[in-house]
Design a protein around this motif. Structure first.
Motif, mmCIF file in Angstrom:
data_model
loop_
_atom_site.group_PDB
_atom_site.id
_atom_site.type_symbol
_atom_site.label_atom_id
_atom_site.label_comp_id
_atom_site.label_asym_id
_atom_site.label_seq_id
_atom_site.Cartn_x
_atom_site.Cartn_y
_atom_site.Cartn_z
ATOM 1 N N TRP A 1 0.908 -1.299 -0.043
ATOM 2 C CA TRP A 1 -0.064 -0.094 0.001
ATOM 3 C C TRP A 1 0.839 1.262 0.044
ATOM 4 N N ALA A 2 1.905 1.131 0.942
ATOM 5 C CA ALA A 2 2.686 2.576 0.799
ATOM 6 C C ALA A 2 3.489 2.731 -0.412
ATOM 7 N N LEU A 3 4.046 1.480 -1.043
ATOM 8 C CA LEU A 3 4.762 1.943 -2.353
ATOM 9 C C LEU A 3 3.870 2.174 -3.571
ATOM 10 N N LEU A 4 2.799 1.455 -3.373
ATOM 11 C CA LEU A 4 1.762 1.510 -4.792
ATOM 12 C C LEU A 4 0.745 2.788 -4.690
ATOM 13 N N GLN A 5 0.670 3.455 -3.492
ATOM 14 C CA GLN A 5 -0.293 4.450 -3.402
ATOM 15 C C GLN A 5 -0.030 5.682 -4.301
ATOM 16 N N PRO A 6 1.262 6.038 -4.672
ATOM 17 C CA PRO A 6 1.441 7.067 -5.789
ATOM 18 C C PRO A 6 0.886 6.677 -7.138
ATOM 19 N N ALA A 7 1.209 5.439 -7.372
ATOM 20 C CA ALA A 7 0.815 4.965 -8.658
ATOM 21 C C ALA A 7 -0.634 4.687 -8.726
ATOM 22 N N MET A 8 -1.314 4.391 -7.728
ATOM 23 C CA MET A 8 -3.000 4.491 -7.692
ATOM 24 C C MET A 8 -3.489 5.702 -8.010
ATOM 25 N N ASP A 9 -2.981 6.703 -6.988
ATOM 26 C CA ASP A 9 -3.618 7.824 -7.340
ATOM 27 C C ASP A 9 -3.388 8.754 -8.729
ATOM 28 N N ALA A 10 -2.200 8.150 -9.243
ATOM 29 C CA ALA A 10 -1.739 8.975 -10.581
ATOM 30 C C ALA A 10 -2.728 8.618 -11.598
ATOM 31 N N GLY A 11 -2.923 7.303 -12.034
ATOM 32 C CA GLY A 11 -3.792 6.732 -13.014
ATOM 33 C C GLY A 11 -5.260 6.619 -12.757
ATOM 34 N N ASN A 12 -5.908 5.444 -12.747
ATOM 35 C CA ASN A 12 -7.116 5.192 -12.567
ATOM 36 C C ASN A 12 -7.207 4.659 -11.203
ATOM 37 N N PRO A 13 -7.525 5.491 -10.258
ATOM 38 C CA PRO A 13 -7.368 4.977 -8.719
ATOM 39 C C PRO A 13 -8.282 3.852 -8.501
ATOM 40 N N GLU A 14 -9.756 3.873 -8.881
ATOM 41 C CA GLU A 14 -10.324 2.899 -8.563
ATOM 42 C C GLU A 14 -10.140 1.586 -9.077
ATOM 43 N N THR A 15 -9.462 1.547 -10.217
ATOM 44 C CA THR A 15 -9.219 0.035 -10.709
ATOM 45 C C THR A 15 -8.031 -0.252 -10.131
ATOM 46 N N TRP A 16 -7.040 0.399 -9.801
ATOM 47 C CA TRP A 16 -5.929 -0.029 -9.072
ATOM 48 C C TRP A 16 -6.319 -0.396 -7.569
ATOM 49 N N GLN A 17 -6.931 0.419 -7.019
ATOM 50 C CA GLN A 17 -7.467 0.007 -5.761
ATOM 51 C C GLN A 17 -8.264 -1.157 -5.564
ATOM 52 N N LEU A 18 -8.962 -1.464 -6.553
ATOM 53 C CA LEU A 18 -9.785 -2.796 -6.611
ATOM 54 C C LEU A 18 -9.009 -3.845 -6.832
ATOM 55 N N TRP A 19 -7.845 -3.730 -7.684
ATOM 56 C CA TRP A 19 -6.914 -5.022 -7.936
ATOM 57 C C TRP A 19 -6.148 -5.035 -6.737
ATOM 58 N N PHE A 20 -5.718 -4.143 -6.121
ATOM 59 C CA PHE A 20 -4.926 -4.388 -4.904
ATOM 60 C C PHE A 20 -5.622 -4.937 -3.633
ATOM 61 N N TRP A 21 -6.859 -4.603 -3.573
ATOM 62 C CA TRP A 21 -7.716 -5.331 -2.485
ATOM 63 C C TRP A 21 -8.077 -6.816 -2.621
ATOM 64 N N PHE A 22 -8.233 -7.048 -4.158
ATOM 65 C CA PHE A 22 -8.176 -8.285 -4.650
ATOM 66 C C PHE A 22 -7.221 -9.272 -4.189
ATOM 67 N N ALA A 23 -5.957 -8.513 -4.545
ATOM 68 C CA ALA A 23 -4.561 -9.146 -4.215
ATOM 69 C C ALA A 23 -4.428 -9.655 -3.005
ATOM 70 N N GLN A 24 -4.905 -8.402 -2.097
ATOM 71 C CA GLN A 24 -4.934 -8.917 -0.646
ATOM 72 C C GLN A 24 -5.796 -9.961 -0.171
ATOM 73 N N ILE A 25 -6.951 -9.830 -0.549
ATOM 74 C CA ILE A 25 -7.993 -11.011 -0.007
ATOM 75 C C ILE A 25 -7.493 -12.325 -0.527
ATOM 76 N N GLY A 26 -6.989 -12.095 -1.955
ATOM 77 C CA GLY A 26 -6.690 -13.455 -2.412
ATOM 78 C C GLY A 26 -5.441 -14.211 -1.642
ATOM 79 N N SER A 27 -4.401 -13.215 -1.059
ATOM 80 C CA SER A 27 -3.130 -13.600 -0.492
ATOM 81 C C SER A 27 -3.488 -14.307 0.893
ATOM 82 N N VAL A 28 -4.559 -13.721 1.395
ATOM 83 C CA VAL A 28 -4.960 -14.325 2.613
ATOM 84 C C VAL A 28 -5.763 -15.519 2.507
ATOM 85 N N ALA A 29 -6.440 -15.610 1.650
ATOM 86 C CA ALA A 29 -7.447 -16.804 1.266
ATOM 87 C C ALA A 29 -6.356 -18.082 0.977
ATOM 88 N N LEU A 30 -5.305 -17.783 0.231
ATOM 89 C CA LEU A 30 -4.367 -18.733 -0.213
ATOM 90 C C LEU A 30 -3.612 -19.212 1.001
#
Length: 196
Positions: free
Chosen positions: A55-84
């Motif tokens: 989150w700390a490293l990717l937040q500038p990239a998320m804010d610069a481009g399409n923040p909703e899409t980046w944040q959605l992928w980030f949250w899916f990655a977090q949920i997926g890693s915990v589920a795995l």
């Protein structure tokens, strides 16, 4: 006469995919369980730190481009890693224990998963019931024991034989009945030996 005693399977993360793999690598039940606890704790902390660092490293990239899409992928990655992590290290079932005694032949066969033991009742030197707390706290004393434990919270039957002790945990009524059968068989053998 043949009687069968059972104890149902129980939930145990140490029998998850990761736990079984670690136990296979170490070849030792106690060392495998200790290494599993260390590994799963390290993985949980690693995933947690990766989430915060990501989150700390990717937040500038998320804010610069399409923040909703980046944040959605980030949250899916977090949920997926915990589920795995939960799937490979958190879900496991300790196999059920089945003890079959043939009183006519004097043989007790104990099975749990792929592990089994055959005990000749005539060779049982001592049979005792110990509390689960005593059994699990004094693991060094019981290190040579062949364990058949499905529910760690139940009383443990210790059968001492010439080949080493065998420990089983069964349902309370079944445990008492099995101990009575083994003791009765011992008494019959002692009486017949004294008569001859």
């Amino acid at each position: 006469m043949t009687r069968t005693f059972r104890s149902s399977r129980t939930f145990s993360p140490t029998y998850s995919l990761l736990g079984r793999w670690i136990r296979h690598l170490t070849g030792d039940r106690l060392r495998g369980e200790a290494l599993f606890i260390l590994t799963i704790t390290s993985l949980v902390l690693g995933v947690l730190m990766a989430h915060y660092l990501g989150w700390a490293l990717l937040q500038p990239a998320m804010d610069a481009g399409n923040p909703e899409t980046w944040q959605l992928w980030f949250w899916f990655a977090q949920i997926g890693s915990v589920a795995l992590l939960f799937l490979i290290g958190g879900i496991g079932w300790r196999p059920s224990v089945e003890a079959t005694i043939d009183t006519d032949r004097g043989v007790l066969i104990v099975e749990q998963g792929n592990t089994s033991a055959k005990v000749l009742v005539d060779e049982v030197e001592d049979v005792s019931i110990v509390s689960p707390r005593l059994y699990h706290l004094h693991y060094r004393h019981h290190a040579a024991t062949r364990p058949f434990i499905s529910r760690p919270g139940r009383e443990v039957i210790i059968l001492r034989t010439g080949d080493g002790p065998v420990a089983l945990s069964l349902d309370e009524a079944d445990a008492g009945a099995l101990v009575d059968l083994v003791r009765r068989r011992d008494e019959v053998m002692v009486e017949s030996a004294a008569a001859s």
